[in-house]
Design a protein around this motif. Structure first.
Motif, PDB file in Angstrom:
ATOM      1  N   LEU A   1       0.847  -1.191   0.000  1.00  0.00           N
ATOM      2  CA  LEU A   1       0.000   0.000   0.000  1.00  0.00           C
ATOM      3  C   LEU A   1       0.878   1.234   0.000  1.00  0.00           C
ATOM      4  O   LEU A   1       1.838   1.311   0.766  1.00  0.00           O
ATOM      5  N   VAL A   2       0.516   2.193  -0.838  1.00  0.00           N
ATOM      6  CA  VAL A   2       1.263   3.456  -0.883  1.00  0.00           C
ATOM      7  C   VAL A   2       0.268   4.605  -0.778  1.00  0.00           C
ATOM      8  O   VAL A   2      -0.905   4.441  -1.109  1.00  0.00           O
ATOM      9  N   PRO A   3       0.748   5.765  -0.319  1.00  0.00           N
ATOM     10  CA  PRO A   3      -0.187   6.890  -0.165  1.00  0.00           C
ATOM     11  C   PRO A   3      -0.546   7.538  -1.492  1.00  0.00           C
ATOM     12  O   PRO A   3       0.214   7.469  -2.453  1.00  0.00           O
ATOM     13  N   ALA A   4      -1.719   8.173  -1.535  1.00  0.00           N
ATOM     14  CA  ALA A   4      -2.109   9.014  -2.676  1.00  0.00           C
ATOM     15  C   ALA A   4      -2.694  10.307  -2.085  1.00  0.00           C
ATOM     16  O   ALA A   4      -3.576  10.223  -1.246  1.00  0.00           O
TER      17      ALA A   4
ATOM     18  N   SER B   1       1.097  10.963  -3.903  1.00  0.00           N
ATOM     19  CA  SER B   1       2.509  10.784  -3.560  1.00  0.00           C
ATOM     20  C   SER B   1       3.360  10.652  -4.808  1.00  0.00           C
ATOM     21  O   SER B   1       2.874  10.788  -5.932  1.00  0.00           O
TER      22      SER B   1
ATOM     23  N   ASP C   1       4.999   3.223  -8.580  1.00  0.00           N
ATOM     24  CA  ASP C   1       4.307   2.277  -9.485  1.00  0.00           C
ATOM     25  C   ASP C   1       5.326   1.450 -10.254  1.00  0.00           C
ATOM     26  O   ASP C   1       5.192   0.225 -10.353  1.00  0.00           O
TER      27      ASP C   1
ATOM     28  N   ARG D   1      -3.471   1.967  -3.400  1.00  0.00           N
ATOM     29  CA  ARG D   1      -3.269   3.279  -2.780  1.00  0.00           C
ATOM     30  C   ARG D   1      -4.242   3.503  -1.629  1.00  0.00           C
ATOM     31  O   ARG D   1      -5.415   3.166  -1.732  1.00  0.00           O
ATOM     32  N   TYR D   2      -3.725   4.086  -0.546  1.00  0.00           N
ATOM     33  CA  TYR D   2      -4.619   4.574   0.503  1.00  0.00           C
ATOM     34  C   TYR D   2      -4.653   6.095   0.415  1.00  0.00           C
ATOM     35  O   TYR D   2      -3.643   6.722   0.120  1.00  0.00           O
TER      36      TYR D   2
ATOM     37  N   THR E   1      -8.458   0.451   3.342  1.00  0.00           N
ATOM     38  CA  THR E   1      -7.918  -0.058   2.071  1.00  0.00           C
ATOM     39  C   THR E   1      -7.421  -1.487   2.263  1.00  0.00           C
ATOM     40  O   THR E   1      -7.621  -2.353   1.398  1.00  0.00           O
TER      41      THR E   1
ATOM     42  N   ASN F   1       5.830  13.393   3.130  1.00  0.00           N
ATOM     43  CA  ASN F   1       5.355  12.994   1.812  1.00  0.00           C
ATOM     44  C   ASN F   1       5.811  13.982   0.740  1.00  0.00           C
ATOM     45  O   ASN F   1       5.919  15.182   0.976  1.00  0.00           O
TER      46      ASN F   1
ATOM     47  N   ASP G   1      -1.208  11.590  -8.363  1.00  0.00           N
ATOM     48  CA  ASP G   1      -2.433  10.966  -7.867  1.00  0.00           C
ATOM     49  C   ASP G   1      -3.201  11.794  -6.854  1.00  0.00           C
ATOM     50  O   ASP G   1      -3.687  11.257  -5.845  1.00  0.00           O
TER      51      ASP G   1
END
Ligand code: PLP
Length: 394
Positions: free
Chosen positions: A112-115, A117, A122, A134-135, A153, A173, A360
């Motif tokens: 899981l990666v932040p959005a 960011s 990817d 994405r969270y 998520t 971030n 994003d």
């Protein structure tokens, strides 16, 4: 013939093509390379690279002990104890991500990666055959990390039959400059330990924090409740991306940490990617980092002031607070799609900025720009930007 890990559409997008056509006259406000903005390293900064010791190849998969000690001192300057045996050197933080994905994931596992960011994640996940989800970082809370958004998520992933192996925090971030607060990290650690996923905290902008909120965590791997990896590197800490050295600081419950480090060493041994010259020079390179970082901080703050003067508070364009990092975010009227806006800024106004969708952002319209350019050039770029945004819808 070729692997599906490499995407089909590798062709330049509309913005890149427009920027290439107008290269000569363009003010580039996307530059993220600190060696290209007139802030050269001090004459002595690179002297350590000429050591006679560079004639020898004496590899240590985790990085040589003197080099790891230098990173350990970097962390003690930040008030955190980072024993050398919890450090692994890499060629960059991008490589650190790929090693951690190899360490933690089977093909098809999820991270899981932040959005919003940093967009490179990817590609890094795809190259390891890892599924990236994405969270959201909530705009209404200034884009700070909320554990509940991660849990929701994660629950959705589990319901879809996916296996979560890592949660990435980009802390602070890029581009929002926001961080995770201690109570949120505590909840995340508890769940990570219970459900068997690791935390990867990208802290490459640790030295560029301007306005932390109370309780913001600076170095997640200062804590040992769950398996956690903090990433850093010379490219930002000493503004020396060309030397190619990054690091992973690991922490966690004893048995889990030992198992992780042993395996990470095995991955590192397969590559031995960090060169001897940069490792031999690391004590002096990190010793000289204060001057480089402080010049960059001065530059960022000066350009931030110019940007705010061009777009005063209360106007149609909002400048998000500069909490940390090297970028500024503008909220602009969503009169035309972001892509159209950035292409017309290039073609009609001679200034290049990133569209928010590149990072994003959950909705339009945001623009992301670098605060690194020389102030004179930055001022010209911002004037062009103001003209271009002013012409919106006309
Ligand atoms: C948040 C973040 N992480 C990692 C990187 C990559 O850094 P490195 O040069 O160490 O690979 C960048 C580069 O801009 C970044 O913005």
């Amino acid at each position: 013939m070729f692997s599906s890990r490499i995407p089909d559409s590798r062709t330049a997008n509309r913005l890149t093509r427009a920027a290439a056509r107008h290269r000569e006259s363009l003010v580039d406000l996307t530059v993220s390379n600190p060696t290209a903005v007139g802030l050269p390293p001090s004459p002595t900064a690179l002297e350590g690279l000429a050591s006679p010791a560079n004639a020898l190849h004496e590899p240590d998969p985790r990085g040589t002990l003197p080099a790891r000690r230098a990173v350990s001192r970097y962390y003690s300057d930040h008030g955190v104890e980072a024993a050398e045996d919890r450090l692994v050197l890499t060629a960059s933080s991008s490589e650190a991500y790929s090693w951690l994905f190899k360490l933690l994931c089977e093909p098809g596992d999820s991270v899981l990666v932040p959005a919003p960011s940093y967009p490179l994640l990817d590609a890094l996940a795809g190259l390891e055959s890892v599924d990236l989800a994405r969270y959201p970082l909530p705009p209404e809370d200034g884009w700070a990390v909320q554990a509940d958004a991660i849990f929701e998520t994660a629950d959705r992933l589990r319901a879809a039959g996916r296996r979560l192996k890592a949660v990435v925090l980009v802390n602070p971030n890029n581009p929002t400059g926001t961080s995770i607060a201690e109570p949120e990290l505590e909840r995340l650690e508890e769940r990570a330990l219970r459900e068997g996923f690791a935390l990867v905290s990208d802290e490459v902008f640790l030295d560029y924090r301007f306005a932390d909120r109370p309780g913001d965590v600076r170095i997640a791997a200062a804590r040992d409740r769950a398996l956690v990896f903090s990433l850093g590197g010379l490219s930002k800490a000493a503004a020396l991306p060309q030397l190619k050295l990054g690091w992973i600081l690991a922490n966690g419950p004893d048995a889990l940490l030992a198992a992780a480090l042993e395996r990470l060493e095995w991955v590192a041994d397969a590559f031995l990617s960090v060169g001897a010259p940069v490792q031999n020079a690391l004590p002096s390179l990190l010793g000289g980092r204060h001057r480089a970082a402080s010049e960059i901080r001065g530059r960022l703050l000066e350009n931030d002031r110019r940007l705010r003067a061009a777009f005063p508070a209360g106007g149609a364009v909002g400048v998000l607070p500069l909490r940390a990092g090297w970028t500024a975010v503008l909220r602009v009227p969503a009169v035309v799609p972001e892509e159209e806006l950035v292409v017309s800024l290039v073609e009609r106004h001679g200034v290049l900025v990133h569209p928010g969708y590149f990072f994003d952002f959950p909705r339009e319209a945001f623009l992301v720009l670098s605060l690194l350019p020389h102030p004179g050039l930055f001022e010209t770029g911002v004037e062009r930007l103001r003209d271009g945004i002013g012409a919106l819808g006309r």
